[in-house]
Design a protein around this motif. Structure first.
Motif, short mmCIF file in Angstrom:
data_model
loop_
_atom_site.label_atom_id
_atom_site.label_comp_id
_atom_site.label_asym_id
_atom_site.label_seq_id
_atom_site.Cartn_x
_atom_site.Cartn_y
_atom_site.Cartn_z
N ARG A 74 -2.88 5.44 11.67
CA ARG A 74 -1.93 4.42 12.13
C ARG A 74 -2.69 3.21 12.71
O ARG A 74 -2.24 2.08 12.58
CB ARG A 74 -0.98 5.02 13.18
N PHE A 75 -3.82 3.46 13.34
CA PHE A 75 -4.63 2.36 13.87
C PHE A 75 -5.14 1.49 12.73
O PHE A 75 -5.14 0.25 12.84
CB PHE A 75 -5.79 2.93 14.68
N GLU A 76 -5.58 2.08 11.66
CA GLU A 76 -6.02 1.29 10.51
C GLU A 76 -4.86 0.46 9.95
O GLU A 76 -5.04 -0.70 9.56
CB GLU A 76 -6.59 2.20 9.42
N ALA A 77 -3.66 1.05 9.90
CA ALA A 77 -2.49 0.32 9.43
C ALA A 77 -2.17 -0.85 10.37
O ALA A 77 -1.75 -1.93 9.91
CB ALA A 77 -1.29 1.26 9.33
N PHE A 78 -2.36 -0.65 11.67
CA PHE A 78 -2.15 -1.73 12.65
C PHE A 78 -3.08 -2.90 12.36
O PHE A 78 -2.64 -4.07 12.31
CB PHE A 78 -2.41 -1.17 14.05
N LYS A 79 -4.35 -2.63 12.16
CA LYS A 79 -5.31 -3.71 11.89
C LYS A 79 -5.02 -4.40 10.55
O LYS A 79 -5.08 -5.63 10.45
CB LYS A 79 -6.74 -3.16 11.90
#
Length: 493
Positions: free
Chosen positions: A464-469
């Motif tokens: 989810r952090f990668e999707a945020f970035k």
């Protein structure tokens, strides 16, 4: 010192307290404050409101039984990136221009078109949120006011001036402005285009310096007359000290009105989008502030669960499992690490099965994702990961949000046993010096609560952090185009 009168001036409140030598809050008064938002991108507040609240806070402490005559010093901290223009006699000649204000956008662009072509390469910290942009706006848009300006103060410097009659500041608070003037010291073209020089800034010393004593003619504060006043520093610096984080290889996150995060390092290392500041001899901060933290959570609860308490909504939302949307927390542009006033918020991945708890969980997570972006960049610049994160500010009072911080950052999180790190950090300045920072931090790490990251949710959070970035990078050009069209239509000045 056995007792210190400490204050912590933030965007949403002023806290005044009597603090013991053992860092115990003996009595405290909290006064709500606000920064009104104007339709033209303005965020201004009358600094006299801060002073009135300080005096009333001291009187309320006395009403609670606090013996103000027994305190040995006054020390404070305050929010920064805020300019208080004062005249020759120290009176405010214009409302304080606070950290969210971006009216300097066009004035800064006009200046850069007249300054040396390579200024942007030599000094990459200029943005509409920089102090120089606000001063350019003040000089070009309100010349009558500018002609009255003698000095530009920070909020806590204004409180200290009203107490002592002395105009002074500290090096940390003045770093952004002074580093710019250092960058153009030999650049005549950029100096001439600017139209003012560094004499508009107050002298800057150490946060530990005694700058004067309380005047004897202040109505309502006779018990404090003659007491020494310590210079103090920014609310971030004070809170980091008070949280026990003022040690190399330690990360910090102060989540109040806005979110400030970073890492402490022994060397000066630069990183694009982050602020590298010398906080003490041999100690550098790499990180910076966002535009909002608690304000984003307040916004979500007010819009999605009106009339309900934040505590209750967080309690049912943060433990939520299953797919929730990704939240981009850029409701008013963003400072660290993007410095882009055109950024705007968004929920990514909404579907009809999701409700209030899903969206609030996403908001809490999104605030922490942004903090993780800053932390990872800061760690890369410092050359080593943080051993742990010292978490302070209003959001650190909620155990669910503390655990979420640990899970998202994948770092152990420490919360000091006292919940007023700004007041405690300010109080620690009295009778101390910079060479005792490590000892102060060690003492403040005694007790407190640790939160360890959960291995069970590691893969999901990382995805989810990668999707945020990726979402931020993909939507930035879209958001910039929307803001440019709004400016062309005259909706944004």
């Amino acid at each position: 010192m056995t007792r210190v009168l400490a204050y912590d001036l933030g965007g949403s409140s002023l806290r005044v307290a009597v603090v013991s030598a053992g860092n115990e809050i003996l009595q405290m008064v909290r006064t709500p404050m606000r920064i009104p938002k104007g339709h033209d991108g303005s965020y201004e507040v009358d600094p006299n409101e801060w002073w009135d609240a300080f005096v009333e806070g001291c009187q309320s402490l006395a009403g609670q039984g606090a013996d103000l005559a027994s305190v040995e010093a006054i020390a404070g901290c305050g929010f920064t990136r805020t300019q208080v223009p004062v005249g020759r006699n120290g009176d405010a000649v214009h409302p304080a221009i606070t950290f969210q204000d971006f009216r300097g956008t066009r004035a800064l662009a006009d200046y850069l078109s007249e300054a040396s072509d390579d200024l942007g390469q030599r000094y990459d910290g200029l943005s509409p949120f920089h102090p120089v942009a606000r001063l350019l706006w003040l000089r070009t848009r309100t010349p009558d006011v500018w002609n009255l300006v003698e000095k530009i103060l920070e909020p806590k410097d204004y409180i200290n001036f009203r107490l002592t009659g002395e105009i002074a500041s500290d090096r940390i608070s003045q770093n952004a402005a002074r580093s710019f003037f250092e960058a153009i010291a030999k650049d005549t073209k950029s100096q001439q285009a600017l139209g003012f020089d560094d004499t508009v800034l107050p002298t800057a010393g150490s946060p530990f310096d005694e700058i004067g004593c309380v005047r004897r003619d202040i109505p309502g504060l006779s018990a404090l007359a003659g007491k020494p006043v310590i210079c103090g520093s920014t609310d971030t610096w004070g809170s980091v000290l008070g949280s026990g984080a003022m040690v190399a290889e330690t990360a910090y996150c102060i989540s109040g009105t806005s979110d400030v995060s970073g890492i402490l390092a022994t060397e000066c290392s630069l990183c694009e989008g982050l602020l590298t500041l010398r906080w003490a001899p041999g100690l550098w901060q790499i990180g910076g502030p966002s535009q909002g933290a608690a304000t984003r959570l307040n916004w979500a609860v007010e819009k999605l669960a009106p009339g309900r308490s934040i505590i209750d909504v967080v309690a049912e939302s943060v433990p939520k499992t299953g797919p929730t949307p990704i939240f981009l927390p850029y409701l008013e542009g963003e400072r660290t690490p993007y410095w882009d006033k055109s950024l705007r918020g968004a929920f990514i991945g909404l579907d009809e099965s999701q409700g209030t708890s899903d969206l609030v969980r996403a908001v809490c997570e999104g605030i922490n994702f942004l903090s993780r972006v800053v932390l990872e960049r800061a760690e890369a610049a410092a050359g080593s990961p943080a051993r742990h994160i010292c978490f302070a500010g209003g959001l650190s009072n909620n155990p669910l949000l503390c655990q979420l911080k640990a899970d998202v950052a994948d770092r152990p999180v420490f919360v000091a046993k006292h919940n007023e790190s700004g007041l405690v950090g300010a109080a620690c300045l009295a009778g101390n010096s910079a060479d005792r920072l490590a000892a102060i931090s060690s003492r403040l790490m005694e007790g407190g609560t640790w939160y360890r990251p959960s291995a069970a949710s590691r893969a999901e959070i990382d995805n989810r952090f990668e999707a945020f970035k990726q979402s931020t990078d993909a939507l930035r050009p879209v958001m910039r185009g929307l803001q440019e069209r709004a400016m062309q239509q005259g909706n944004i000045k």
